[in-house]
Design a protein around this motif. Structure first.
Motif, mmCIF file in Angstrom:
data_model
loop_
_atom_site.group_PDB
_atom_site.id
_atom_site.type_symbol
_atom_site.label_atom_id
_atom_site.label_comp_id
_atom_site.label_asym_id
_atom_site.label_seq_id
_atom_site.Cartn_x
_atom_site.Cartn_y
_atom_site.Cartn_z
ATOM 1 N N SER A 219 -6.478 50.428 -24.844
ATOM 2 C CA SER A 219 -6.200 51.847 -24.661
ATOM 3 C C SER A 219 -4.710 52.105 -24.481
ATOM 4 O O SER A 219 -4.156 53.056 -25.048
ATOM 5 C CB SER A 219 -6.969 52.365 -23.444
ATOM 6 N N ASP A 220 -4.049 51.245 -23.710
ATOM 7 C CA ASP A 220 -2.609 51.395 -23.487
ATOM 8 C C ASP A 220 -1.838 51.232 -24.795
ATOM 9 O O ASP A 220 -0.863 51.946 -25.052
ATOM 10 C CB ASP A 220 -2.112 50.364 -22.471
ATOM 11 N N GLU B 182 1.607 42.758 -26.406
ATOM 12 C CA GLU B 182 1.351 41.901 -27.562
ATOM 13 C C GLU B 182 0.524 42.631 -28.609
ATOM 14 O O GLU B 182 0.749 42.494 -29.814
ATOM 15 C CB GLU B 182 0.646 40.628 -27.107
ATOM 16 N N LEU B 183 -0.440 43.440 -28.161
ATOM 17 C CA LEU B 183 -1.234 44.233 -29.096
ATOM 18 C C LEU B 183 -0.349 45.210 -29.864
ATOM 19 O O LEU B 183 -0.502 45.383 -31.076
ATOM 20 C CB LEU B 183 -2.331 44.993 -28.356
ATOM 21 N N ILE B 184 0.582 45.851 -29.161
ATOM 22 C CA ILE B 184 1.490 46.798 -29.812
ATOM 23 C C ILE B 184 2.347 46.070 -30.839
ATOM 24 O O ILE B 184 2.533 46.542 -31.962
ATOM 25 C CB ILE B 184 2.373 47.498 -28.768
ATOM 26 N N ARG B 185 2.878 44.920 -30.447
ATOM 27 C CA ARG B 185 3.751 44.168 -31.356
ATOM 28 C C ARG B 185 3.002 43.788 -32.627
ATOM 29 O O ARG B 185 3.487 43.959 -33.744
ATOM 30 C CB ARG B 185 4.261 42.906 -30.663
ATOM 31 N N ARG C 181 -6.933 52.198 -35.402
ATOM 32 C CA ARG C 181 -7.283 51.221 -36.442
ATOM 33 C C ARG C 181 -6.340 50.020 -36.403
ATOM 34 O O ARG C 181 -6.779 48.875 -36.548
ATOM 35 C CB ARG C 181 -7.231 51.890 -37.825
ATOM 36 N N ALA C 182 -5.051 50.301 -36.222
ATOM 37 C CA ALA C 182 -4.065 49.222 -36.222
ATOM 38 C C ALA C 182 -4.289 48.267 -35.049
ATOM 39 O O ALA C 182 -4.179 47.047 -35.195
ATOM 40 C CB ALA C 182 -2.655 49.808 -36.166
ATOM 41 N N VAL C 183 -4.605 48.825 -33.877
ATOM 42 C CA VAL C 183 -4.852 47.984 -32.701
ATOM 43 C C VAL C 183 -6.159 47.213 -32.859
ATOM 44 O O VAL C 183 -6.235 46.014 -32.547
ATOM 45 C CB VAL C 183 -4.876 48.844 -31.417
ATOM 46 N N ALA C 184 -7.192 47.878 -33.357
ATOM 47 C CA ALA C 184 -8.479 47.217 -33.541
ATOM 48 C C ALA C 184 -8.373 46.038 -34.507
ATOM 49 O O ALA C 184 -9.055 45.022 -34.345
ATOM 50 C CB ALA C 184 -9.510 48.220 -34.053
ATOM 51 N N ALA C 185 -7.499 46.154 -35.479
ATOM 52 C CA ALA C 185 -7.348 45.096 -36.482
ATOM 53 C C ALA C 185 -6.749 43.822 -35.913
ATOM 54 O O ALA C 185 -6.924 42.741 -36.485
ATOM 55 C CB ALA C 185 -6.486 45.606 -37.638
ATOM 56 N N VAL C 186 -6.040 43.922 -34.792
ATOM 57 C CA VAL C 186 -5.381 42.734 -34.213
ATOM 58 C C VAL C 186 -5.946 42.396 -32.838
ATOM 59 O O VAL C 186 -5.424 41.527 -32.149
ATOM 60 C CB VAL C 186 -3.856 42.955 -34.110
#
Length: 201
Positions: free
Chosen positions: A159-160, A191-194, A177-182
């Protein structure tokens, strides 16, 4: 002008953070490229800062290195580039990538940044080309080590990460979508953002 801030990292909610120094909590915004290298909450931190004074607010921006602050200041000197767009550019593109875009007239990479259309990207390429000529002669300008800090994961990491990307200007659905993919168990929001930004690039 507040040029540097040293204290304890009290809060970290990308792209926002708070540093406590002398009993005062300073709220700052940072490009994600700087935020990745911050220590864990409660650890000492030293940041280079730039203060923007507006009629309705005093906004403090933080950077892990002096050269990142210099790049930020170069960007906001450009016509039509304010702090928000400068942060978006520095978050979506690492410093060496931004320099490469200018060197190679890479319009496509620039237009992927939220808030940067084709005309804005073309103008950025023209205006930054001369400015980066001087920067490239200085050692270390594009040698930034952007290793993420692997802090303890929190339950709201996904969520963050989505919230941070949305704050940068990405559409909520696109960010999700971008976060879910990684997404992987145990990853911090940073790390998720990166990874999400790398995937979108």
């Amino acid at each position: 002008m507040i040029g540097r801030l040293r204290g304890l990292l009290a809060e970290k909610q990308p792209p926002h953070l708070m540093v406590e120094a002398g009993g005062v909590g300073y709220e700052l915004e940072m490009p994600l490229s700087s935020l990745y290298r911050l220590p864990a909450i409660g650890e000492p931190v030293t940041l280079y800062t730039h203060l923007v004074v507006r009629e309705d607010a005093h906004l403090l921006y933080g950077f892990a290195e002096r050269r990142e602050r210099e790049l930020f200041r170069e960007l906001i000197r450009l016509n039509g580039v304010g702090p928000k767009l400068a942060l978006a550019l520095m978050s979506a593109l690492e410093v060496d990538d931004l320099v490469r875009c200018v060197q190679q007239d890479d319009l496509k990479s620039l237009t992927r940044v939220p808030g940067v259309g084709k005309k804005t990207a073309e103008r950025l390429l023209v205006e930054l080309r001369d400015r980066f000529t001087a920067w490239e002669t200085q050692p270390g300008v594009i040698a930034l080590a952007l290793e993420p800090t692997r802090s303890a994961p929190v339950s709201s990491a996904e969520s963050d990460a989505v919230s941070a990307l949305t704050t940068l200007g990405f559409k909520p659905a696109e960010a999700a979508r971008a976060v879910a993919a990684v997404l992987e168990d145990g990853l911090s929001s940073e790390e998720l953002i990166r990874r999400a930004l790398k995937g979108m690039a």
